[in-house]
Motif scaffolding. Structure first.
Motif: not given
Length: 532
Positions: A65, A175-176, A179-180, A183, A233, A237, A267, A271
């Motif tokens: 990232y 970012a998406d 990050g997903h 998680e 997070v 969201k 984490n 994000r």
């Protein structure tokens, strides 16, 4: 003689094969990226314990990232060199809130060394170099890659796997998608670790429920036992999903487990969430409150249940115990009062607590609960299904509290409490674990909002929800178990006893037949054993 058209037999098999092949490809394609990645990463784990392996995998995802984000800005600065931009100037990255990644830690460099037997040492050195260049990451990143139980070949394959996550715009990917994936992997590692996993991870459906009910659009969000940061997070969201401005909320957290705090920092960073106010000290929130003066607009938390060694004997005269001194042997009512102490004048809290706190009268807990009710602080209680939590089988409930239930943007609820019994909701995701579906979450949240909002269309539903006046709560000795208030569900009018009895009888007969068959197999197998 067959009347089939000549040639049909020869073409049918390939067509069937093609259909099966296409169906198989479709299934693979439809399987979510994060699930495919998890299966591959889990195969590479081999004999490493999940608790240890998670730091390897999550550390690499984080490294990918920050490298992606760095590379994007680096390329832009490179293109502007003629105008005086310097792609190796750390201040350029600081100004854009991007971590500076030195050459020996950039993903391209690591991937080029992935097949070397010394790759573990190289990755550990990269983590050190990044911490040296970025003060906010000091002491956060894992240096576990050169350990003897981590096979260098498997590590190289893992680097290739993470390196292939998504394509396209670097910023969007980081970012998406990353990050997903981070998680999702947190949740899978928590499942793999079982009881220990619950110490750093609150099930996503529980977090989603808390956030959907509280609706933290704007203000300060606080979690004094923040684990890996899932509450934060999900709050960010929620704001983004409802077309709000993410910068309108700021987060404050505290964690006593340093390893878990590191996960939280990564984490949140992955994000793009500012984690400068997420603090660590090993004394914990009771003995060393890292945010003594904070008054939060929203508190969202899942403190450890029924903790006996919380240091209560050292704080018998603490200013936080405005509603009664919590017992030395159980922190539950210490947590509740810690949350209330940190609420702003119109602040709201949504927290998870062991179900026993709804009824307990041990060591003055009943008196504290009574004081909280009479002070008008308790807004709503939600009884949760069993098996939602990874680290305990203790039944749990959600407590929603508010400093101002008579004024503000909601209707006056100061004379009543909403009780929701959600024990029958949720579905099993494996033999030991349940989760709430999105529909379950929204059913509970909508019930709360319809009751709370001035224009809501709320009605009691037998067996599910009831708005009880404070007088009734007092008459039941301030016991807050939802089942005492919502009653039993109305029986369905079309229930057919004869039909139901016949179905159960047939099911029993089938089971008895199966038992006879199994007993015969067991006897036959025992007969084949030659005794000495």
């Amino acid at each position: 003689m067959s009347n089939r058209t000549p040639g049909t037999k020869r073409t049918a098999a390939p067509i069937v094969t093609l259909i099966h092949k296409m169906a198989k490809q479709k299934k693979v394609t439809e399987e979510a990226l994060e699930k495919q990645l998890w299966k591959t990463a889990d195969k590479l784990r081999k004999n490493i314990d999940a608790a240890e392996y998670k730091h390897v995998v999550l550390g690499l995802i984080f490294l990918k990232y920050i490298s992606d984000s760095f590379e994007e800005l680096y390329n832009r600065l490179k293109a502007e060199e003629a105008s005086g931009a310097d792609p190796e100037d750390k201040d350029e990255y600081k100004a854009e809130n991007v971590f500076f990644v030195p050459p020996s830690a950039r993903w391209r460099f690591l991937q080029s060394h992935a097949k070397q037997p010394t790759i573990g040492v190289t990755v550990d050195a990269a983590m050190d170099a990044i911490e040296t260049e970025n003060a906010s990451l000091k002491g956060v990143l894992p240096k576990v890659f050169a350990r003897q139980n981590l096979d260098p070949t498997s590590l190289g394959e893992l680097i290739d796997l993470v390196g292939n996550i998504a394509l396209g715009d670097a910023k969007a990917r980081s970012a998406d998608v990353l990050g997903h994936v981070f998680e999702y992997f947190l949740g899978e590692f928590a499942l793999a670790e079982g009881k220990k996993g619950g110490q750093f991870y609150t099930p996503r459906s529980v977090v989603e429920l808390l956030v959907e009910m509280l609706e933290p659009y704007k203000g300060r969000v606080f979690d004094p036992c923040c684990g890996s940061g899932g509450m934060f997070v999900q709050s960010e969201k929620f704001v983004a999903d409802h077309q709000g401005r993410v910068n309108d909320i700021s987060i404050y957290g505290q964690e006593s487990n340093q390893t878990t705090w590191r996960l939280a920092k990564m984490n949140l960073a992955i994000r793009g969430i500012d984690s400068s106010q997420v603090k660590w000290n090993n004394e914990g929130s009771f003995l060393n409150d890292a945010h003594k003066d904070l008054k939060a607009d929203y508190i969202i938390a899942n403190p450890p249940f029924n903790v006996s060694d919380w240091g209560g004997e050292l704080m018998r005269k603490d200013a936080r115990w405005a509603y009664g001194v919590p017992p030395v042997g159980n922190a539950n009512f210490g947590w509740l009062q810690h949350f209330i102490y940190h609420l702003a004048p119109s602040g709201q809290a949504g927290v998870v607590l062991a179900k026993g706190a709804l009824t307990s009268k041990t060591s003055g807990e009943g008196d504290i609960r009574k004081a909280l009710v009479e002070a008008g602080l308790i807004d709503c209680i939600v009884n949760l299904p069993a098996k939602l939590f990874l680290n305990t089988q203790i039944p749990a409930a959600l407590w929603f509290m508010s400093r101002n239930r008579s004024n503000g943007k909601f209707r006056d609820r100061s004379k009543e409490i909403l009780f929701i019994d959600a024990r029958n909701l949720g579905h099993l995701i494996n033999r030991r674990t349940k989760e709430l579906s999105h529909d379950d979450v929204m059913r509970i949240a909508d019930t709360y909002h319809n009751w709370r909002n001035p224009d809501g269309d709320y009605k009691d539903i037998a067996g599910f929800c009831a708005a009880a006046p404070i007088e009734k709560v007092a008459s039941l000795d301030y016991v807050l178990t939802p089942g005492r208030y919502v009653g039993l569900p109305d029986e369905e009018d079309d229930f057919n006893f004869v039909e139901r009895f016949s179905a159960l009888k047939a099911e029993l007969e089938e089971q008895l037949k199966e038992e006879v068959a199994l007993n015969k197999i067991i006897r036959d197998n025992l007969g084949k054993i030659n005794m000495p």
